[in-house]
Each structure stands twice: as structure tokens, then as C-alpha cells.
Design a protein around this motif. Structure first.
Motif, PDB file in Angstrom:
ATOM      1  N   SER A  44       1.029  -1.084   0.123  1.00  0.00           N
ATOM      2  CA  SER A  44       0.141   0.125   0.294  1.00  0.00           C
ATOM      3  C   SER A  44       0.938   1.256   0.035  1.00  0.00           C
ATOM      4  CB  SER A  44      -0.719   0.113   1.322  1.00  0.00           C
ATOM      5  OG  SER A  44      -0.253  -0.011   2.520  1.00  0.00           O
ATOM      6  N   LEU A  45       2.222   1.278   0.325  1.00  0.00           N
ATOM      7  CA  LEU A  45       3.044   2.348   0.514  1.00  0.00           C
ATOM      8  C   LEU A  45       3.268   2.799  -1.068  1.00  0.00           C
ATOM      9  CD1 LEU A  45       5.687   1.677   3.060  1.00  0.00           C
ATOM     10  CD2 LEU A  45       3.849   3.287   3.411  1.00  0.00           C
ATOM     11  N   TRP A  46       3.310   1.857  -1.970  1.00  0.00           N
ATOM     12  CA  TRP A  46       3.733   1.940  -3.214  1.00  0.00           C
ATOM     13  C   TRP A  46       2.352   2.581  -3.829  1.00  0.00           C
ATOM     14  CZ3 TRP A  46       7.899   3.204  -5.383  1.00  0.00           C
ATOM     15  CH2 TRP A  46       9.045   2.491  -4.874  1.00  0.00           C
ATOM     16  N   SER A  53       5.824   6.289  -9.975  1.00  0.00           N
ATOM     17  CA  SER A  53       7.023   6.480  -9.259  1.00  0.00           C
ATOM     18  C   SER A  53       7.949   5.010  -9.274  1.00  0.00           C
ATOM     19  CB  SER A  53       6.950   7.010  -8.034  1.00  0.00           C
ATOM     20  OG  SER A  53       5.959   8.279  -8.055  1.00  0.00           O
ATOM     21  N   ALA A  54       7.063   4.005  -8.973  1.00  0.00           N
ATOM     22  CA  ALA A  54       7.727   2.584  -8.991  1.00  0.00           C
ATOM     23  C   ALA A  54       8.568   2.597 -10.229  1.00  0.00           C
ATOM     24  CB  ALA A  54       6.854   1.702  -8.570  1.00  0.00           C
ATOM     25  N   ALA A  55       7.581   2.793 -11.350  1.00  0.00           N
ATOM     26  CA  ALA A  55       8.093   2.361 -13.018  1.00  0.00           C
ATOM     27  C   ALA A  55       9.409   3.125 -12.995  1.00  0.00           C
ATOM     28  CB  ALA A  55       7.123   2.629 -13.787  1.00  0.00           C
ATOM     29  N   ILE A  56       9.260   4.540 -12.825  1.00  0.00           N
ATOM     30  CA  ILE A  56      10.476   5.414 -12.979  1.00  0.00           C
ATOM     31  C   ILE A  56      11.751   4.955 -12.257  1.00  0.00           C
ATOM     32  CG2 ILE A  56      11.332   7.742 -12.595  1.00  0.00           C
ATOM     33  CD1 ILE A  56       8.454   8.774 -13.393  1.00  0.00           C
ATOM     34  N   ALA A  57      11.529   4.634 -10.927  1.00  0.00           N
ATOM     35  CA  ALA A  57      12.367   3.916 -10.119  1.00  0.00           C
ATOM     36  C   ALA A  57      13.163   2.869 -10.942  1.00  0.00           C
ATOM     37  CB  ALA A  57      12.262   3.844  -8.782  1.00  0.00           C
ATOM     38  N   LEU A  58      12.129   1.742 -11.108  1.00  0.00           N
ATOM     39  CA  LEU A  58      12.673   0.552 -11.799  1.00  0.00           C
ATOM     40  C   LEU A  58      13.471   0.805 -13.146  1.00  0.00           C
ATOM     41  CD1 LEU A  58      12.830  -2.414 -11.791  1.00  0.00           C
ATOM     42  CD2 LEU A  58      10.383  -2.301 -12.982  1.00  0.00           C
ATOM     43  N   ILE A 223      22.206   5.731  -5.966  1.00  0.00           N
ATOM     44  CA  ILE A 223      21.825   6.248  -4.635  1.00  0.00           C
ATOM     45  C   ILE A 223      20.647   7.193  -4.544  1.00  0.00           C
ATOM     46  CG2 ILE A 223      23.147   7.499  -2.575  1.00  0.00           C
ATOM     47  CD1 ILE A 223      23.706   4.546  -2.856  1.00  0.00           C
ATOM     48  N   ALA A 224      20.729   8.307  -5.702  1.00  0.00           N
ATOM     49  CA  ALA A 224      19.769   9.183  -5.681  1.00  0.00           C
ATOM     50  C   ALA A 224      18.301   8.325  -6.064  1.00  0.00           C
ATOM     51  CB  ALA A 224      20.005   9.999  -6.896  1.00  0.00           C
ATOM     52  N   VAL A 225      18.281   7.500  -6.816  1.00  0.00           N
ATOM     53  CA  VAL A 225      17.053   6.818  -6.922  1.00  0.00           C
ATOM     54  C   VAL A 225      16.576   6.352  -5.477  1.00  0.00           C
ATOM     55  CG1 VAL A 225      16.024   4.803  -7.852  1.00  0.00           C
ATOM     56  CG2 VAL A 225      17.269   6.332  -9.469  1.00  0.00           C
ATOM     57  N   LEU A 226      17.545   5.277  -5.016  1.00  0.00           N
ATOM     58  CA  LEU A 226      17.166   4.759  -3.749  1.00  0.00           C
ATOM     59  C   LEU A 226      16.604   5.854  -2.473  1.00  0.00           C
ATOM     60  CD1 LEU A 226      19.815   1.918  -3.373  1.00  0.00           C
ATOM     61  CD2 LEU A 226      17.366   1.807  -4.346  1.00  0.00           C
ATOM     62  N   ALA A 227      17.539   6.793  -2.519  1.00  0.00           N
ATOM     63  CA  ALA A 227      17.134   7.884  -1.645  1.00  0.00           C
ATOM     64  C   ALA A 227      15.688   8.672  -1.962  1.00  0.00           C
ATOM     65  CB  ALA A 227      18.499   8.948  -1.755  1.00  0.00           C
ATOM     66  N   TRP A 228      15.691   9.041  -3.086  1.00  0.00           N
ATOM     67  CA  TRP A 228      14.358   9.375  -3.468  1.00  0.00           C
ATOM     68  C   TRP A 228      13.052   8.388  -3.016  1.00  0.00           C
ATOM     69  CZ3 TRP A 228      11.706   7.666  -8.483  1.00  0.00           C
ATOM     70  CH2 TRP A 228      10.317   8.342  -8.592  1.00  0.00           C
ATOM     71  N   VAL A 229      13.283   7.076  -3.260  1.00  0.00           N
ATOM     72  CA  VAL A 229      12.097   6.083  -2.865  1.00  0.00           C
ATOM     73  C   VAL A 229      12.040   5.952  -1.378  1.00  0.00           C
ATOM     74  CG1 VAL A 229      11.874   3.803  -2.765  1.00  0.00           C
ATOM     75  CG2 VAL A 229      12.645   4.546  -5.009  1.00  0.00           C
ATOM     76  N   LEU A 230      13.224   6.013  -0.704  1.00  0.00           N
ATOM     77  CA  LEU A 230      13.210   6.094   0.754  1.00  0.00           C
ATOM     78  C   LEU A 230      12.306   7.336   1.322  1.00  0.00           C
ATOM     79  CD1 LEU A 230      16.627   4.757   2.015  1.00  0.00           C
ATOM     80  CD2 LEU A 230      14.462   3.698   2.385  1.00  0.00           C
ATOM     81  N   GLY A 231      12.634   8.451   0.735  1.00  0.00           N
ATOM     82  CA  GLY A 231      12.055   9.848   1.242  1.00  0.00           C
ATOM     83  C   GLY A 231      10.648   9.855   0.660  1.00  0.00           C
ATOM     84  N   ASN A 294      10.482  -2.283   1.478  1.00  0.00           N
ATOM     85  CA  ASN A 294      10.039  -1.963   0.064  1.00  0.00           C
ATOM     86  C   ASN A 294      11.060  -1.453  -1.091  1.00  0.00           C
ATOM     87  OD1 ASN A 294       7.062  -1.659  -0.813  1.00  0.00           O
ATOM     88  ND2 ASN A 294       7.096  -1.114   1.211  1.00  0.00           N
ATOM     89  N   THR A 295      12.031  -0.774  -0.339  1.00  0.00           N
ATOM     90  CA  THR A 295      13.248  -0.251  -1.180  1.00  0.00           C
ATOM     91  C   THR A 295      14.107  -1.576  -1.512  1.00  0.00           C
ATOM     92  OG1 THR A 295      13.250   1.768  -0.100  1.00  0.00           O
ATOM     93  CG2 THR A 295      15.379   1.069  -1.363  1.00  0.00           C
ATOM     94  N   HIS A 296      14.032  -2.484  -0.403  1.00  0.00           N
ATOM     95  CA  HIS A 296      14.932  -3.643  -0.605  1.00  0.00           C
ATOM     96  C   HIS A 296      14.295  -4.673  -1.845  1.00  0.00           C
ATOM     97  CE1 HIS A 296      16.278  -8.150   0.629  1.00  0.00           C
ATOM     98  NE2 HIS A 296      17.249  -7.597  -0.251  1.00  0.00           N
TER      99      HIS A 296
END
Length: 321
Positions: A44-46, A53-58, A223-231, A294-296
């Protein structure tokens, strides 16, 4: 000389035992997530952040795999020329093994795969891998330091960050006198390792600039992508997000990570985020844990998708075994 049936069977048993152990650990991890948070709560977080956003990060994470492949392609142009697709598959398999196998045992696959696919000597590919891993560690720390400098906003913080950023260029410029000095003071057994490290370095300044630049872009993006996802998922500050991304990735490069990073990767994210200020923001540990999990999962999915896609573009090389 062909391997004996006994040795082949033993290798087959070990390989499949490790595969079954990895699958069992992933299933236990899935059960643990369901028990602690519930998959509906995690997913539900996604839904709240948006599946776009998930598709962009992927997509961005998949792009880093392509860039990582190009770095090796440029490192060994004579051997890999014209076979980028095959090299992409090799890099993805190597990356997947690194994620799934414990204690960095997946690293051993790289020289063996390069030998099988491109006829590259094991010593040379191992030395090059060692040098690239040093590049990776430096770029990883530099990328995470960006978040700390942004959070601090002080001139001295950016000055320290810049000084750290250019260290590889300084080291490469001073490599010849440094290797000569090290050869004089090191024992004979260490000199062999020193020779292998020197052989794994880029041939000249242009090759170094390409390898170094590709490494920086790759890790700054990841790192920027993972940081963005965590934020996005955890509502963390910039510094805490970058710290969490650094903690997760450091847990994967250290020799103590679990198969598939189960437990260790989210723990690394949580520890890094807390060290960079998440603990002072009043964020509940359970919410931070959900964002870390979720990030993992995003990292694991990107590796699996990347491996599957690489199989579609790979072309077979001639048999050099």
C-alpha cells in the motif's frame, strides 16, 4: 582435460544446494514480512506514492545495469567488441549471483564467466574486478556524501566532499611512484597481489576518465534513486534518505550480507537512516522498516527484471572453452 564425473556431480550438488537455500531464505523473508507488517500494508505504500514512481525508479535502476556493462565493455574492447548483449547478460547474472549468494561468493563468477564467454584470463579479469570494486566503493561513499553536504549546506562540507571526490584522479596520477614505493617495502607475497592490481588499472588517462566517470554516474544515479524512494515511502529528510541508501548498499558490499540481502539490506537502510538523522525526526521504527523493506524489494525486482531482459538481447559468442 574434462572434469571427472565425481567432481561434476559435486559441483552440481553444491550449486543446487545453494539455490535451494536461497529460495528457502526468500520464502522465509516473505513470511516474515507478512507476519510483521502484512503484504497489503507494505504494498500500500507504493499505492500511496503512485505506481508511476515505482516504474520510473525501476527504469532508472535498469539503466545503471546498462552503464555498468558499458564500463566493462570499454575496459576490455578487444575481447568484448561486438558482443554488448552477451556482456549485458554476463553482468546481470554476476549481479544476481552477488545479490542471492552470501558472503560475496557471487564475485567469483565474474572471472569464470569472462573466461568462458570471452576467453579472458582469470588473473586479468580478477585484477580488473578488484580495481572496479575500489572505484565502486569510492563512488558509493561520494554519492552518499552528497546528501550530507546538501543537508549541512555549509561551504566546508562541500569542500570536504569535493576533496574526497577527486581522490581517485590524484591516486591515478601518482600510481607509478606509489607502486614503486610499495614494491620496495612490501614482502614478496604481497608484491604479486600488487602486480595484479597494477595490471587491472586502466591503460591511460582517457581510459581512466571513462571508467571513473561511468562509475560516478552509475552510483550517483542508484543512490539518488534509492534515496528518492526512501524519502517517498518513509517521509525521510534528504540526509536520512541518502544515509539509508548508503547503509543498504554498504551492507551488500560487505562480506557479511545474507543471501538476497534478506534482513541485512533493510537493517543497513534503517541503521544508515538513523545515523543520518531519521531517529531525531520522530519517525516510528515500524514505518522506517516498511520503507526499507520496499526499497529492498525494488532492488531485488530490478535485478530479476534486468536479468530476464538481458537474456532477450544476448547473442552467443563462439565457444572458447
Amino acid at each position: 582435460m574434462k572434469n571427472s564425473p565425481v567432481a561434476s556431480r559435486r559441483a552440481w550438488i553444491i550449486r543446487h544446494a545453494m539455490t535451494l537455500a536461497t529460495v528457502a531464505i526468500i520464502l522465509l523473508y516473505a513470511a516474515f514480512i507478512q507476519w510483521v507488517w502484512g503484504w497489503q500494508s507494505v504494498v500500500s505504500l507504493w499505492s500511496g506514492a503512485g505506481w508511476g514512481s515505482a516504474a520510473i525508479a525501476l527504469a532508472l535502476l535498469l539503466g545503471t545495469y546498462v552503464l555498468r556493462t558499458w564500463r566493462i565493455y570499454d575496459y576490455f574492447p578487444a575481447e568484448t567488441g561486438g558482443h554488448f548483449g552477451t556482456l549485458l547478460r554476463l553482468v546481470q547474472v554476476h549481479n544476481l549471483l552477488n545479490i542471492m549468494l552470501p558472503f560475496r561468493t557471487g564475485e567469483a563468477s565474474f572471472p569464470l564467466l569472462m573466461k568462458r564467454e570471452f576467453g579472458l584470463g582469470v588473473a586479468r579479469s580478477t585484477a580488473a574486478l578488484l580495481v572496479m570494486r575500489l572505484f565502486d566503493l569510492h563512488a558509493l561513499l561520494a554519492a552518499a556524501g552528497t546528501g550530507l553536504a546538501l543537508q549541512t549546506g555549509k561551504l566546508w562540507a562541500w569542500a570536504l566532499w569535493l576533496a574526497f571526490l577527486i581522490l581517485p584522479a590524484i591516486a591515478f596520477a601518482l600510481r607509478r611512484p606509489a607502486f614503486r614505493l610499495a614494491a620496495k617495502v612490501l614482502p614478496d607475497k604481497a608484491k604479486k597481489l600488487l602486480d595484479e592490481v597494477e595490471a587491472g588499472l586502466p591503460l591511460d588517462a582517457k581510459a581512466f576518465a571513462r571508467a571513473w566517470g561511468a562509475t560516478l554516474i552509475n552510483w550517483f544515479t542508484k543512490i539518488a534513486v534509492l534515496a528518492w524512494v526512501l524519502g517517498l515511502l518513509g517521509g525521510l529528510s534528504v540526509a536520512a534518505s541518502f544515509g539509508g541508501a548508503l547503509g543498504g548498499e554498504l551492507s551488500s558490499v560487505l562480506p557479511v550480507h545474507a543471501p538476497a540481502g534478506v534482513g541485512t539490506y533493510p537493517a543497513g537502510i534503517t541503521a544508515g537512516a538513523i545515523a543520518f538523522g531519521a531517529g531525531t525526526a520522530g519517525l516510528p521504527l515500524a514505518e522506517l522498516g516498511q520503507a526499507a523493506v520496499n526499497t529492498h524489494l525494488l532492488v531485488i525486482v530490478s535485478s530479476l527484471v534486468g536479468t530476464a531482459l538481458s537474456l532477450l538481447v544476448a547473442r552467443p559468442t563462439r565457444d572458447r572453452r
